[in-house]
Design a protein around this motif. Sequence first.
Motif, mmCIF file in Angstrom:
data_model
loop_
_atom_site.group_PDB
_atom_site.id
_atom_site.type_symbol
_atom_site.label_atom_id
_atom_site.label_comp_id
_atom_site.label_asym_id
_atom_site.label_seq_id
_atom_site.Cartn_x
_atom_site.Cartn_y
_atom_site.Cartn_z
ATOM 1 N N ALA A 1 0.825 -1.217 0.000
ATOM 2 C CA ALA A 1 0.000 0.000 0.000
ATOM 3 C C ALA A 1 0.857 1.263 0.000
ATOM 4 O O ALA A 1 1.986 1.262 0.498
ATOM 5 N N VAL A 2 0.309 2.338 -0.582
ATOM 6 C CA VAL A 2 1.067 3.593 -0.606
ATOM 7 C C VAL A 2 0.871 4.346 0.705
ATOM 8 O O VAL A 2 -0.149 4.222 1.377
ATOM 9 N N ASN A 3 1.866 5.128 1.035
ATOM 10 C CA ASN A 3 1.842 5.938 2.249
ATOM 11 C C ASN A 3 1.240 7.306 1.905
ATOM 12 O O ASN A 3 1.869 8.094 1.187
ATOM 13 N N PRO A 4 0.047 7.596 2.393
ATOM 14 C CA PRO A 4 -0.613 8.840 1.987
ATOM 15 C C PRO A 4 0.181 10.095 2.324
ATOM 16 O O PRO A 4 0.156 11.072 1.564
ATOM 17 N N LYS A 5 0.940 10.064 3.409
ATOM 18 C CA LYS A 5 1.718 11.264 3.767
ATOM 19 C C LYS A 5 2.862 11.506 2.787
ATOM 20 O O LYS A 5 3.195 12.635 2.470
ATOM 21 N N GLY A 6 3.454 10.435 2.318
ATOM 22 C CA GLY A 6 4.518 10.569 1.326
ATOM 23 C C GLY A 6 3.965 11.132 0.025
ATOM 24 O O GLY A 6 4.525 12.072 -0.554
ATOM 25 N N LEU A 7 2.845 10.574 -0.401
ATOM 26 C CA LEU A 7 2.197 11.076 -1.623
ATOM 27 C C LEU A 7 1.834 12.545 -1.480
ATOM 28 O O LEU A 7 2.018 13.340 -2.409
ATOM 29 N N ALA A 8 1.340 12.907 -0.284
ATOM 30 C CA ALA A 8 0.868 14.282 -0.064
ATOM 31 C C ALA A 8 2.003 15.280 -0.270
ATOM 32 O O ALA A 8 1.798 16.375 -0.807
ATOM 33 N N PHE A 9 3.217 14.897 0.138
ATOM 34 C CA PHE A 9 4.346 15.821 -0.036
ATOM 35 C C PHE A 9 4.570 16.133 -1.515
ATOM 36 O O PHE A 9 4.700 17.295 -1.919
ATOM 37 N N TYR A 10 4.602 15.088 -2.341
ATOM 38 C CA TYR A 10 4.870 15.316 -3.771
ATOM 39 C C TYR A 10 3.678 15.978 -4.468
ATOM 40 O O TYR A 10 3.856 16.733 -5.435
ATOM 41 N N SER B 1 12.277 -5.071 -10.515
ATOM 42 C CA SER B 1 11.735 -4.399 -11.709
ATOM 43 C C SER B 1 10.206 -4.383 -11.650
ATOM 44 O O SER B 1 9.563 -3.397 -12.018
ATOM 45 N N HIS B 2 9.634 -5.474 -11.177
ATOM 46 C CA HIS B 2 8.169 -5.534 -11.056
ATOM 47 C C HIS B 2 7.668 -4.634 -9.938
ATOM 48 O O HIS B 2 6.635 -3.988 -10.065
ATOM 49 N N ARG B 3 8.435 -4.578 -8.834
ATOM 50 C CA ARG B 3 8.045 -3.667 -7.745
ATOM 51 C C ARG B 3 8.106 -2.213 -8.251
ATOM 52 O O ARG B 3 7.275 -1.377 -7.910
ATOM 53 N N PHE B 4 9.105 -1.917 -9.078
ATOM 54 C CA PHE B 4 9.236 -0.560 -9.624
ATOM 55 C C PHE B 4 8.014 -0.215 -10.478
ATOM 56 O O PHE B 4 7.482 0.898 -10.405
ATOM 57 N N ALA B 5 7.555 -1.173 -11.264
ATOM 58 C CA ALA B 5 6.384 -0.923 -12.117
ATOM 59 C C ALA B 5 5.149 -0.628 -11.265
ATOM 60 O O ALA B 5 4.340 0.243 -11.594
ATOM 61 N N GLU B 6 5.044 -1.356 -10.168
ATOM 62 C CA GLU B 6 3.912 -1.142 -9.260
ATOM 63 C C GLU B 6 3.961 0.279 -8.676
ATOM 64 O O GLU B 6 2.957 1.001 -8.656
ATOM 65 N N TYR B 7 5.140 0.663 -8.244
ATOM 66 C CA TYR B 7 5.351 2.024 -7.713
ATOM 67 C C TYR B 7 5.056 3.080 -8.790
ATOM 68 O O TYR B 7 4.385 4.088 -8.534
#
Length: 476
Positions: free
Chosen positions: A101-110, A149-155
Amino acid sequence: MNEGTPDYRDSGLEFPADFVFGSATAAYQIEGAVRQDGRGPSIWDTFSHTPGRVLHGHTGDVADDHYHRLDSDLDLMKRMGLESYRFSIAWPRIQALGSGAVNPKGLAFYSRLVDGLLARGIAPIATLYHWDLPQALEDRGGWTNRDTSHRFAEYAHHMGEALGDRVAMWTTLNEPWCSAYLGYGSGVHAPGITSGRAALTAVHHLNLAHGLGLSALRDAVARPATQYSATLNLHVIRGVEDDESSPEAIRRIDALANRAFTGPMLRGAYPDDLIADTASVTDWRFVRPGDLELINQPIDVLGVNYYSTVTVRMWDGRTPRATADGHGEAAGSPWPGSTTVDFVQQPGPYTDMGWNIAPDGLEELLLSLREKFPTLPLMITENGAAFPDEVVEGRVHDERRIDYLRRHLTAAHRAMQQGVDLRGYQVWSLMDNFEWAYGYTKRFGIVHVDYDSLERTVKDSGHWYGELIRGRRIPE
Ligand code: FCB
């Protein structure tokens, strides 16, 4: 000035209205706040905290504290008149362990960064990977593990979904050459591994990540004007005059440094000579059927990072070897299968990195790319110089940096006059920052940072660059 021997010190040259002038940074080099808001550790946290890896034991723990100074840094960019800002996203802020899962606080910064840029009329150019791999992925082999490489695609997919409506241009990877060969070959960069086989495995998995990441981004982004790119630090390689071994050395380094990336990305194949040169290191079994089709996706722009040139010949095994390769003392070699190539000291002048100043190399590189890939637009995504700058009575008189920028912009302009489709120029760097294994000892910024007070001071080069952008011509 004599037509045949340009000195590249022109002023008054004009750039087209749609040419984008900006500046570049990278997350780990400026953000700090490494343990805040759910960010997980990256390989650079681990590496910089390992004694002996980074000069003076410097780390990115605080860096320029950009994470906490986002708004004032954005205001600074606006005051300088930047038209674009090339930044990178710290993967471990988005996924602390590199998956799930993504971290909403990290996303919020960008998201705040991108909105802040757009509100100031600055185009966001986002790089997904500028070397800060989540440590949890490194613990499972990092770029030697195909799963990365697959984890990178997910990100990449998550980022496309979150910011795809606003980012102007995406870059999958910054300088995979450094990630692979300095990270896993010579070991001077994180994760500090010294294995030729690991380095070549990483080359392929980085290429694969680029291809899978591009597809994932394109799936997630609906905005038609969005541009997709990768940034390479292609080497401009010269031979020693009258040295018969130089052509062979040039071919080998060109294969490892340049064609190992442009081959799969832009032509859909690894060069035969690369496979042959590295046969004693690996059989390339990690390249699976179908991989090259995945990697060879169309891109809209190729990002070019350029600082200097290299000069090579083959080492005869008897005479003393010349110099290192400009990347510092290392336990391993960044040139798997070609460790007997000798990197020869080049004529100066040099920057504080010891890199030779050669604007003609930039012109040559742009022209050669046009020749090899005639329909591919280019952007200079990094170019700049380190000098030991000081603030004196509130000013930084960095004449040598102005001279460097002037000469390289002249080179870029000359290439454009000769038909190169060059879309923009992003100076490295917006501000002084953590220069990887050199810590804070090398200052590349057009803005000075005082590492005690974290105060920013626009250098003379920053004022000069602002004048260039306003006038769209190289100032006096
Ligand atoms: C490049 C990197 C960038 C910076 C400059 C000086 O190789 O992409 O982060 O360190 O060199």
